[in-house]
Write an enzyme that holds these catalytic residues in place. Structure first.
Site, short mmCIF file in Angstrom:
data_model
loop_
_atom_site.label_atom_id
_atom_site.label_comp_id
_atom_site.label_asym_id
_atom_site.label_seq_id
_atom_site.Cartn_x
_atom_site.Cartn_y
_atom_site.Cartn_z
CE LYS A 116 -3.71 -2.09 2.76
NZ LYS A 116 -4.69 -2.57 1.79
CE LYS A 158 -5.94 2.05 5.04
NZ LYS A 158 -6.20 2.48 3.64
N GLY A 165 -8.79 -6.35 5.70
CA GLY A 165 -8.99 -5.59 6.94
C GLY A 165 -8.01 -5.94 8.05
CG HIS A 208 -15.03 0.71 0.31
ND1 HIS A 208 -13.82 0.17 0.70
CD2 HIS A 208 -15.26 0.23 -0.94
CE1 HIS A 208 -13.34 -0.59 -0.26
NE2 HIS A 208 -14.20 -0.59 -1.27
CG HIS A 235 -11.16 -1.70 9.05
ND1 HIS A 235 -11.67 -0.43 9.02
CD2 HIS A 235 -10.43 -1.80 10.18
CE1 HIS A 235 -11.25 0.23 10.10
NE2 HIS A 235 -10.51 -0.59 10.82
NE ARG A 297 -8.01 -9.67 -4.04
CZ ARG A 297 -9.08 -9.14 -3.46
NH1 ARG A 297 -10.27 -9.31 -4.00
NH2 ARG A 297 -8.97 -8.41 -2.37
P1 ADP Z 1 -7.68 -3.89 2.90
O1 ADP Z 1 -6.50 -4.23 2.07
O2 ADP Z 1 -7.66 -4.58 4.20
O3 ADP Z 1 -8.94 -4.02 2.14
P2 ADP Z 1 -8.09 -0.98 2.70
O4 ADP Z 1 -7.00 0.01 2.62
O5 ADP Z 1 -8.85 -1.25 1.48
O6 ADP Z 1 -7.47 -2.34 3.28
O7 ADP Z 1 -9.08 -0.54 3.86
C1 ADP Z 1 -10.11 -1.37 4.33
C2 ADP Z 1 -11.27 -0.53 4.84
O8 ADP Z 1 -10.87 0.34 5.90
C3 ADP Z 1 -11.87 0.39 3.81
O9 ADP Z 1 -12.83 -0.26 3.03
C4 ADP Z 1 -12.45 1.52 4.64
O10 ADP Z 1 -13.72 1.18 5.12
C5 ADP Z 1 -11.52 1.60 5.81
N1 ADP Z 1 -10.53 2.66 5.59
C6 ADP Z 1 -9.35 2.51 4.97
N2 ADP Z 1 -8.67 3.68 4.94
C7 ADP Z 1 -9.43 4.59 5.57
C8 ADP Z 1 -9.27 5.97 5.90
N3 ADP Z 1 -8.16 6.62 5.60
N4 ADP Z 1 -10.28 6.59 6.55
C9 ADP Z 1 -11.39 5.92 6.90
N5 ADP Z 1 -11.59 4.62 6.63
C10 ADP Z 1 -10.63 3.94 5.98
P1 ADP Z 2 -10.94 -6.49 0.05
O1 ADP Z 2 -11.72 -6.74 1.30
O2 ADP Z 2 -9.49 -6.86 0.17
O3 ADP Z 2 -11.13 -5.14 -0.52
P2 ADP Z 2 -12.61 -8.56 -1.08
O4 ADP Z 2 -13.80 -8.04 -0.43
O5 ADP Z 2 -12.68 -8.98 -2.50
O6 ADP Z 2 -11.47 -7.45 -1.06
O7 ADP Z 2 -12.05 -9.71 -0.16
C1 ADP Z 2 -11.15 -10.66 -0.62
C2 ADP Z 2 -10.13 -10.93 0.44
O8 ADP Z 2 -10.74 -11.63 1.52
C3 ADP Z 2 -9.06 -11.81 -0.07
O9 ADP Z 2 -7.97 -11.10 -0.54
C4 ADP Z 2 -8.73 -12.65 1.14
O10 ADP Z 2 -7.81 -11.99 1.97
C5 ADP Z 2 -10.01 -12.77 1.89
N1 ADP Z 2 -10.85 -13.93 1.56
C6 ADP Z 2 -12.18 -13.90 1.58
N2 ADP Z 2 -12.68 -15.09 1.26
C7 ADP Z 2 -11.66 -15.91 1.00
C8 ADP Z 2 -11.56 -17.27 0.58
N3 ADP Z 2 -12.62 -18.05 0.38
N4 ADP Z 2 -10.36 -17.77 0.39
C9 ADP Z 2 -9.29 -17.01 0.61
N5 ADP Z 2 -9.33 -15.74 0.98
C10 ADP Z 2 -10.49 -15.17 1.19
MG MG Z 3 -9.46 -2.94 0.53
#
Ligand code: ADP
Ligand code: ADP
Ligand code: MG
Length: 652
Positions: A116, A158, A165, A208, A235, A297
């Site tokens: 990130k 993060k 999350g 989001h 998250h 992906r």
């Molecule tokens: P992940 O790789 O775990 O999906 P993200 O960076 O996409 O990580 O963040 C996951 C969630 O956390 C987001 O969908 C959002 O709801 C919350 N989030 C992330 N960054 C912020 C931020 N700067 N301010 C508020 N909420 C955030």
């Molecule tokens: P994100 O929350 O990262 O924005 P998604 O909502 O598409 O994206 O969630 C997918 C993520 O959740 C994957 O990258 C993995 O970490 C996890 N995950 C959820 N379900 C599965 C599964 N059945 N097998 C493996 N990983 C999973």
């Molecule tokens: Mg994300």
């Protein structure tokens, strides 16, 4: 086009990919761990190969094993699904090196977006707005704390390698920073083997909003509109929809163009998602959204985009990976109607959403017009502790948002799942929540409304328990009738039930594992079962197993079993002091040792269970004894980890 595909995944996504591959005339090849030998994705594919024992690190994450299997089965291409190896650039490279097409972006694009911090730096250069914060290399806690102060609280810590999350902590106050940093780093280190973090301004009233993008190998990139995934817990997404409430066509263009620029900056090919965080305090605005990350992906929630565009994104993935041009242009993919997806999980909203494993005794989805079910399990299958406990995605489409939400609530209310606990009732309550229906919500909505959504410990469902007791009573009567080969009489069941009044009896039960008593009154019209004066709800659905009855009422499950007094006493004696694992997991940290004096609420140990860290806390003041585990060890659900004995009460 390819003639065969190896699907390097499991569960619903493996099934969903297989379906499109078959429609396109491809030979489908599954891989499975020992836990999945009987899984739906194995049955659905033309061929299936065992790749190892249940833990993902010994099966679904083994790059070499999967490449060997693909070569041996002569697969033209490998589809990684989501999770597992889907965002591992080494895997994409290994496929190409073995002469097998990878159905995903080039390894370099995955790598560029994989961390990130680097992704944010790259996006800044490409002119895409990013969330303000610190995403440099320095990782000293003192330095990071100073940065947090400069950014201004609240901030979000993060994991740079984060996903799902994990490794994320919101910090409200300077005083809480150190502890949050330590726990985020530990979670990140254990989950991703990389404990580095970045610090971001926590956007207020966050929405989001993400954009689905698609690129081909001829340099074309378009977007397929947005998805709103603001309903989240920890998250993680719970409900996703498209279009985003409050999105205008102009703003869609602006965000879409930013997402396309992000994809182009890394030479993106295939399906990807650019995730933005928007400040929703005053509605979505062109100057109020920032890049968070790109997921390189297919996304879990891609079906909502399919439903509003009428496209099959997996088909597009195959076509693009085979070198074809994007099937449509930007002007041909405008959204139609409204789609919503709910993630149906085996988890217990009444008890902190702990994952709930076990055999699916009954499974029947609320199918209907405009309802799509993506699942990887069937009745009789086991929800195992090894993988994500998602049971299915329930997706609906309707001409407008209100109708779509109503349709989804109805589909959820028609769905039957017995065995593991589920979030069905919770999801239906979300769909019906007035503020969410009105489009008035942000990512904090679920946390703010847990009580209204029923996600707190509830009174036992007595009407359901009484229904279960009726079934058990009938079963006992039938058993005794068989034994005596004569007509059943309430007196016959005196071996199991205490006889109290004239013709009335009491029946000791376990309701969700807790002792309860049913009163059985024999009236001229038959036996009437009451629990605390509450009669059975005849419409509740009762599913029988050898030792118990699972009763479903409004999506909620109540498990009723006969109790004999002795075992019940044994179970109660256990209440005091024993600290047990709430579920199968791994001990991440032990914060006490034998002899430690602890106070009520003090953290004793941290367990990682499936997706998240859970802290075990002292139920009362006391002294730790009988510590039987070490950090790093695996523990089974219900296993005793230690005891906290209360100090002798002083008498004066
Ligand atoms: P992940 O790789 O775990 O999906 P993200 O960076 O996409 O990580 O963040 C996951 C969630 O956390 C987001 O969908 C959002 O709801 C919350 N989030 C992330 N960054 C912020 C931020 N700067 N301010 C508020 N909420 C955030
Ligand atoms: P994100 O929350 O990262 O924005 P998604 O909502 O598409 O994206 O969630 C997918 C993520 O959740 C994957 O990258 C993995 O970490 C996890 N995950 C959820 N379900 C599965 C599964 N059945 N097998 C493996 N990983 C999973
Ligand atoms: Mg994300």
């Amino acid at each position: 086009m390819f003639s065969s595909v190896l699907i390097a995944n499991r569960g619903e996504i493996a099934c969903r990919i297989a379906r499109t591959a078959k429609r396109l005339g491809m030979r489908t090849i599954a891989v499975y761990s020992d836990a999945d030998a009987q899984a739906l994705h194995v049955k659905l594919c033309d061929e299936a190969y065992r790749i190892g024992p249940p833990p993902a690190t010994e099966s679904y994450l083994l790059i070499e094993r999967i490449i060997e299997t693909a070569l041996a089965s002569k697969a033209d291409c490998i589809h990684p699904g989501y999770g597992f190896l889907s965002e591992k650039p080494d895997f994409a490279e290994a496929c190409v090196d073995a002469g097998i097409a990878f159905v995903g972006p080039p390894a370099d694009a995955i790598r560029a977006m994989g961390l990130k911090d680097r992704a944010k730096a790259l996006m800044e250069k490409a002119g895409v707005p990013v969330v303000p914060g610190y995403h440099g290399d320095q990782q000293e806690p003192k330095f990071l704390k100073r940065k947090a102060y400069e950014i201004g609280y609240p901030v979000l810590i993060k994991a740079v390698a984060g996903g799902g999350g994990k490794g994320m902590r919101r910090v409200e106050r300077h005083a809480d920073f150190d502890e949050a940093l330590e726990s985020a780093m530990r979670e990140a280190g254990s989950a991703f083997g990389d404990s580095r973090v970045l610090i971001e301004k926590y956007v207020s009233a966050p929405r989001h909003v993400e954009i689905q993008v698609f690129g081909d190998s001829h340099g074309n990139v378009i977007h397929l509109n947005e998805r709103d995934c603001s309903l989240q817990r920890r998250h993680q997404k719970v409900i996703e929809e498209a279009p985003a409430p409050g999105m205008s066509a102009d703003l869609r263009d602006t965000m879409g163009m930013a997402a396309v620029a992000a994809a182009k900056a890394v030479g993106y090919v295939g399906a990807g998602t650019v995730e933005f965080i928007a400040d929703g305090a005053n509605g979505l605005r062109p100057d109020g959204f920032w890049f968070m990350e790109m997921n390189t992906r297919l996304q879990v929630e891609h079906p909502v985009t399919e439903m509003i565009t009428g496209l099959d994104l997996v088909e597009w993935q195959f076509r693009v990976a085979a070198g074809e041009k994007l099937p449509k242009s930007q002007s041909e993919v405008a959204p139609r109607g409204h789609a919503v997806e709910a993630r149906l999980y085996a988890e217990d909203p009444e008890h902190g959403f702990l994952p709930s494993t076990g055999k699916l005794l009954a499974l029947d989805f609320g199918k209907g017009d405009g309802v799509r079910i993506d699942t990887g399990v069937e009745a009789g299958a086991e929800v195992s502790p090894y993988y994500d406990p998602m049971i299915a995605k329930v997706i609906v489409h309707a001409p407008a948002r209100e109708a779509a939400l109503a349709r989804l609530a109805e589909a959820l209310e028609r769905t039957i799942v017995a065995g593991p606990k589920t979030n069905l009732t919770f999801l239906a309550a979300l769909c019906r929540a007035p503020d969410f229906r009105a489009g008035d919500f942000d990512t904090g909505f679920i946390d703010r409304n847990l009580v209204q959504l029923g996600a707190v410990a509830q009174e036992p469902d007595r009407a359901a328990a009484a229904r279960g007791a009726e079934v058990l009573l009938a079963r006992e009567a039938a058993r005794i009738a068989r034994r005596h080969a004569g007509p059943p009489s309430p007196w016959d069941i005196a071996d199991a039930f205490q006889v109290s009044g004239a013709r009335d009896t009491t029946m000791p039960l376990l309701v969700d594992g807790k002792p309860a008593m049913a009163h059985v009154a024999y009236r001229p019209q038959g036996a009437v079962v009451l629990i605390d004066g509450v009669a059975a709800e005849p419409a509740a659905i009762a599913i029988e197993t050898p030792g118990s009855v699972h009763v479903l009422r409004g999506g909620r499950q109540t498990v009723v079993a006969l109790r004999d007094f002795e075992s019940a006493e044994g179970a109660e004696a256990d209440g005091d002091g024993a600290i047990r694992a709430p579920m199968h997991g791994k001990i991440l940290a032990l914060l006490v040792e034998n002899g430690s004096k602890v106070t009520k609420g003090q953290r004793l140990a941290v367990i990682e269970a499936m997706k998240m860290e859970h802290a075990l806390t002292a139920p009362h003041d006391g002294t730790v004894s009988e510590l039987s585990v070490t950090a790093g060890s695996q523990i089974a659900e219900g296993a005793k980890i230690m005891a906290v004995t209360a100090p002798e009460e002083k008498k004066d």
